[in-house]
Design an enzyme around this catalytic site. Structure first.
Site, PDB file in Angstrom:
ATOM      1  CB  SER A 126      -0.963  -0.054   1.199  1.00  0.00           C
ATOM      2  OG  SER A 126      -2.002   0.872   1.050  1.00  0.00           O
ATOM      3  CG  HIS A 239      -5.754  -2.373  -0.474  1.00  0.00           C
ATOM      4  ND1 HIS A 239      -4.768  -2.001  -1.366  1.00  0.00           N
ATOM      5  CD2 HIS A 239      -5.329  -1.910   0.735  1.00  0.00           C
ATOM      6  CE1 HIS A 239      -3.802  -1.352  -0.736  1.00  0.00           C
ATOM      7  NE2 HIS A 239      -4.112  -1.294   0.543  1.00  0.00           N
TER       8      HIS A 239
END
Length: 263
Positions: A126, A239
């Site tokens: 991330s 994600h």
């Protein structure tokens, strides 16, 4: 960079969720600040490749999880994961891939100082993706760089994530329209000429936290510079990868890393 970066000041043992992995919390120097991070080492004797784990999020969002870095250590790495400045008892304030990049660089130096560490790989998840790219640029001797669901363009993050804009304006000092140079200087895409290590990009196509465009921009830029890059795109994944797929990808990326340092 400060010549004292990476100096270890304190080591405290930490309970490990894995009987084959030993955990320690390390206090080290970064830009004159006392910063903390977690070290995970396989208990068996011998030398191992180093694994610099660069977390995502900011502050309490995306904190380093002991089980996660123990998982990577159990694949045969000595893992060090900086918490970044200002977190979990460390000094200073993180600023989202600004001066806190030095914490990643100093953490690389921590791994280099450990006698059991061979080559060092860099991994970012991330927000840690952009940190990993910068660390790979800073250390051309890095064996490989992996970015998983990683940010590559800070201006794009500002545009995509309305929920992060207030934080980004606070730590960066304004909007991309007002201070484009501040966002550009945090964006590693513009400095990839200096990248020597092979890069692996892992991304879920349905990721809404860090959209797939970040991966595509990074891939295009690396290919345009004729840099070694491999991409693993997962069509139905967001994600956060489902546990079984996550385990498989961890195993596969560990194997990919080791293939970059075949001896």
């Amino acid at each position: 960079m400060d010549i004292n970066n990476g100096t270890i000041l304190e080591i405290i043992r930490f309970p490990s969720p894995n009987p084959r992995v030993e955990l320690k919390v390390i206090t080290y120097l970064s830009g004159g600040l006392k910063v903390k991070g977690m070290l995970a080492e396989p208990i068996q004797d011998g030398t191992f490749d180093g694994f610099l784990y660069l977390r995502g999020g900011i502050k309490n969002v995306g904190k380093v999880r002991p089980a996660r870095i123990a998982q990577f250590a159990s694949e045969g790495f000595i893992v060090f994961a900086p918490f970044y400045r200002g977190n979990q008892g460390g000094q200073g304030n993180e600023d989202f891939a600004g001066e806190d990049r030095e914490d990643a660089y100093a953490a690389f130096q921590v791994l280099k100082s450990l006698p059991r560490v061979r080559d060092i790989h860099i991994f970012g998840f991330s927000r840690g993706g952009v940190m990993a790219l910068w660390a790979g640029i800073q250390f051309p001797e890095a064996a490989s760089v992996v970015t998983w669901g990683g940010v590559s363009d800070m201006t794009l993050t500002y545009k995509e994530r309305k929920d992060l804009r207030r934080m980004m304006k606070r730590v960066i000092g304004g909007t991309p329209e007002k201070y484009p140079e501040r966002y550009k200087e945090r964006t590693a895409l513009y400095a990839l000429e200096k990248m020597k290590a092979p890069v692996l990009i892992i991304h879920g196509v349905k990721d809404l936290n860090v959209k797939i465009e970040h991966a595509y921009r990074l891939e295009r830029r690396l290919r345009s510079l004729d840099k070694p890059v491999e991409c693993w795109y997962f069509e139905e994944v967001t994600h956060y990868f489902p546990p079984s797929l996550n385990r498989n990808v961890v195993h596969d990326l560990a194997k990919w890393m080791k293939n970059q340092t075949k001896r």
